[in-house]
Design a protein around this motif. Structure first.
Motif, PDB file in Angstrom:
ATOM      1  N   ILE A 170       1.025  -0.951  -0.183  1.00 40.40           N
ATOM      2  CA  ILE A 170      -0.150  -0.225   0.588  1.00 40.40           C
ATOM      3  C   ILE A 170       1.247   1.017   0.108  1.00 40.40           C
ATOM      4  O   ILE A 170       0.814   2.139  -0.884  1.00 40.40           O
ATOM      5  CB  ILE A 170      -0.786   0.089   1.049  1.00 40.40           C
ATOM      6  CG1 ILE A 170      -2.391  -1.397   0.906  1.00 40.40           C
ATOM      7  CG2 ILE A 170      -1.548   1.492   1.159  1.00 40.40           C
ATOM      8  CD1 ILE A 170      -2.865  -0.851   2.020  1.00 40.40           C
ATOM      9  N   ASN A 171       2.250   1.214   0.645  1.00 40.83           N
ATOM     10  CA  ASN A 171       2.553   2.227   0.857  1.00 40.83           C
ATOM     11  C   ASN A 171       3.323   2.570  -1.070  1.00 40.83           C
ATOM     12  O   ASN A 171       3.579   3.923  -0.912  1.00 40.83           O
ATOM     13  CB  ASN A 171       3.901   1.764   1.953  1.00 40.83           C
ATOM     14  CG  ASN A 171       4.586   3.639   2.376  1.00 40.83           C
ATOM     15  OD1 ASN A 171       3.490   4.317   3.027  1.00 40.83           O
ATOM     16  ND2 ASN A 171       6.609   3.767   2.890  1.00 40.83           N
ATOM     17  N   ALA A 174       0.812   4.313  -2.307  1.00 36.31           N
ATOM     18  CA  ALA A 174       0.785   5.567  -2.504  1.00 36.31           C
ATOM     19  C   ALA A 174       1.727   6.625  -3.036  1.00 36.31           C
ATOM     20  O   ALA A 174       1.417   7.478  -3.386  1.00 36.31           O
ATOM     21  CB  ALA A 174       1.031   5.670  -0.705  1.00 36.31           C
TER      22      ALA A 174
ATOM     23  N   VAL B  41      -4.943  10.600   2.478  1.00 29.96           N
ATOM     24  CA  VAL B  41      -5.159   9.039   1.907  1.00 29.96           C
ATOM     25  C   VAL B  41      -4.598   8.062   2.289  1.00 29.96           C
ATOM     26  O   VAL B  41      -4.999   6.841   2.458  1.00 29.96           O
ATOM     27  CB  VAL B  41      -5.736   9.256   0.320  1.00 29.96           C
ATOM     28  CG1 VAL B  41      -5.725   8.071  -0.138  1.00 29.96           C
ATOM     29  CG2 VAL B  41      -6.486  10.419  -0.424  1.00 29.96           C
ATOM     30  N   LYS B  42      -2.537   8.388   2.336  1.00 31.04           N
ATOM     31  CA  LYS B  42      -2.045   7.141   2.605  1.00 31.04           C
ATOM     32  C   LYS B  42      -2.393   7.042   3.991  1.00 31.04           C
ATOM     33  O   LYS B  42      -2.121   5.826   4.374  1.00 31.04           O
ATOM     34  CB  LYS B  42      -0.372   7.790   2.528  1.00 31.04           C
ATOM     35  CG  LYS B  42       0.934   6.887   2.678  1.00 31.04           C
ATOM     36  CD  LYS B  42       1.936   7.912   2.184  1.00 31.04           C
ATOM     37  CE  LYS B  42       2.601   6.950   3.005  1.00 31.04           C
ATOM     38  NZ  LYS B  42       4.154   7.053   2.739  1.00 31.04           N
ATOM     39  N   ALA B  45      -5.526   4.599   4.449  1.00 31.99           N
ATOM     40  CA  ALA B  45      -4.827   3.011   3.515  1.00 31.99           C
ATOM     41  C   ALA B  45      -3.895   2.306   4.062  1.00 31.99           C
ATOM     42  O   ALA B  45      -4.545   1.261   4.542  1.00 31.99           O
ATOM     43  CB  ALA B  45      -4.542   3.168   2.655  1.00 31.99           C
ATOM     44  N   ASN B  51      -6.250  -0.232  -0.483  1.00 29.93           N
ATOM     45  CA  ASN B  51      -6.264   0.589  -1.232  1.00 29.93           C
ATOM     46  C   ASN B  51      -6.306   1.829  -1.318  1.00 29.93           C
ATOM     47  O   ASN B  51      -7.105   2.313  -1.158  1.00 29.93           O
ATOM     48  CB  ASN B  51      -6.790  -0.203  -2.420  1.00 29.93           C
ATOM     49  CG  ASN B  51      -5.550   0.582  -3.786  1.00 29.93           C
ATOM     50  OD1 ASN B  51      -6.194   1.242  -4.170  1.00 29.93           O
ATOM     51  ND2 ASN B  51      -4.745  -0.632  -4.256  1.00 29.93           N
ATOM     52  N   PRO B  52      -4.677   2.484  -1.713  1.00 29.91           N
ATOM     53  CA  PRO B  52      -4.978   4.302  -1.640  1.00 29.91           C
ATOM     54  C   PRO B  52      -6.091   4.753  -2.389  1.00 29.91           C
ATOM     55  O   PRO B  52      -6.585   5.517  -2.412  1.00 29.91           O
ATOM     56  CB  PRO B  52      -3.656   4.466  -1.861  1.00 29.91           C
ATOM     57  CG  PRO B  52      -2.844   2.987  -1.210  1.00 29.91           C
ATOM     58  CD  PRO B  52      -3.614   2.030  -1.865  1.00 29.91           C
TER      59      PRO B  52
END
Lengths: 303, 132
Positions: A170-171, A174, B41-42, B45, B51-52
């Motif tokens: 996820i990071n 992002a 958002v990050k 998430a 998921n972002p």
């Protein structure tokens, strides 16, 4: 920029077709989940993407261009099986990567390995299966790649470290990286992935955004007064992906507005009509052929 | 104050809709006050392990619905003008979904309009005693 475009990819091994006419696109910044029973062609697809296996036909384009050696600097790959050298320590693997890749982040890899509880002085042969996976994931993340291709990146890990790997994915997304990963744990894909593809015996069974797939697929269930009910005009509707009829009960898998089918079933005398939401596991099981699906889920659960 | 949101990824309800519903509910309940900042958002998430882009999609819809406003570089905030309106419409959205589900269920188990009306009236008199 890191868009991956797969067009009509086909890979045969002698008489055996591992991947058949596969086409899909992974948009930039997307986390893309590749699902499928064992032997569905996931690993072969990954290998063809990376040119580790020569496609029989079709193409894989990275930002619109065929894979060139320069692109490898921007792609990190975690294979399904460990590629760590048994006789080398984790620290020596880190050093090897640092020399090979200009963008390799030594500080980040030290933090990541510490988070996984991996001692860099350990030889790879002394690591458990899960810790090998974690080491490879840490090395891949520290590459600061534009595209990460992760074949079963949570395999063998305990639930805490599985969650940790998902958060790393996820990071990466992002910060703008594109990630494509496979997993037998459908719940993980459901969390982390924005889009998925389901492979079944080398064929693309399903592809799309997880939200759209969920929103666009519902079960409509009805009970009729007797077993001899008629489904006139419904049975032949192309928007019914599957129709299960058993005794007085009918269950429709519809890919259109479910409310319309509620009304139509009620008009035919159906009672207790209800709409059932499908999660990704249900959608997956409907998409793949029943025999493979059962075998896969059992094995996935045992891991 | 940290926002307490939870999602159930294994539910058949798309995750972005769950996020939207929970933010609206938090605004309606006053857990999220006017002008309050939402997680980035990050951050959301990572907090929820989702998921972002799913979070970004939920924030976009919340902005379109007038519940939050996003200023580039600063983040997303619960909309401050017309808080009462936002709160009321958010509360309506939450309640509408609950009524819809209940009435669909009642209909599916064979109750008619008259039965449903009676039940709704009973429910109202049970919960609004002081106003009747």
């Amino acid at each position: 920029m890191s868009t991956l475009t797969i067009s009509h990819l086909r890979k045969t091994y002698g008489p055996y077709t591992a991947v058949n006419d596969l086409s899909f696109e992974v948009p930039e910044g997307c986390v893309f989940g590749l699902l499928g029973p064992n032997g569905a062609g996931k690993t072969t697809t990954f290998k063809c993407m990376l040119d580790l296996a020569q496609a029989s036909s079709g193409s894989v384009l990275f930002n619109g261009h065929p894979l060139a050696p320069a692109a490898f600097e921007k792609i990190a790959y975690v294979p399904e099986r460990s590629v760590l050298y048994d006789w080398m320590t984790v620290g020596e693997h880190v050093e090897m990567q640092r020399r090979a890749f200009a963008s390799f982040d030594v500080k980040a890899v030290a933090e990541l390995l510490a988070q996984f509880g991996i001692d860099q002085r350990k030889k790879a042969r002394a690591l458990s299966k899960g810790m090998r996976t974690a080491t490879m994931v840490a090395l891949a993340i520290a590459r600061r790649a534009d595209l990460l291709i992760l074949d079963e990146p949570t395999s063998g890990l305990d639930p805490i470290n599985q969650r940790h790997v998902l958060n790393l994915i996820i990071n990466e997304s992002a910060r703008g990286a594109t990630v494509i990963f496979s997993s037998h744990q459908i719940g993980q894909v459901e969390r982390a992935a924005e889009r998925i593809a389901v492979l079944d015996r080398g064929n693309l069974a399903l592809e799309g955004s997880v939200d759209d797939l969920k929103a666009g697929r519902k079960i409509v269930e009805a009970i009729f007064p007797s077993e001899s009910f008629s489904l006139d005009g419904i049975a032949s509707d192309a928007r019914i992906a599957r129709l299960d009829r058993s005794g007085r009960i009918v269950r429709l898998l519809v890919t259109a507005d479910a409310n319309e089918f509620v009304t139509r079933l009620e008009a035919l005398g159906g009672a207790g009509v209800r709409i059932v939401d499908l999660n990704l596991e249900d959608i997956f099981l409907y998409a793949v052929s029943p025999h493979d699906a059962t075998a896969d889920v059992v094995e996935g659960a045992a891991k | 104050m940290p926002v307490v949101l939870t999602v159930d990824p294994r539910s058949g309800v798309p995750i972005y809709l769950q996020v939207i519903e929970q933010v609206k509910r938090s605004v309606a309940l006053g857990i999220l006050a006017a002008g309050e900042q939402l997680p980035t958002v990050k951050q959301l998430a990572l907090d929820l392990t989702i998921n972002p882009n799913t979070v970004a999609k939920a924030y976009r819809e919340l902005e379109r619905d007038g519940v939050i406003e996003t200023s580039p570089g600063r983040g997303s905030f619960v909309k401050s003008n017309g808080v009462a309106d936002t709160t009321k419409s958010a509360a309506r959205d939450v309640a509408r979904d609950a009524f819809d589900a209940a009435i669909r269920e009642a209909k599916s188990i064979g109750l008619g309009i008259a039965d449903v009306r009676t039940l709704v009236a009973e429910s109202i008199s049970r919960w609004f005693t002081e106003e009747l």
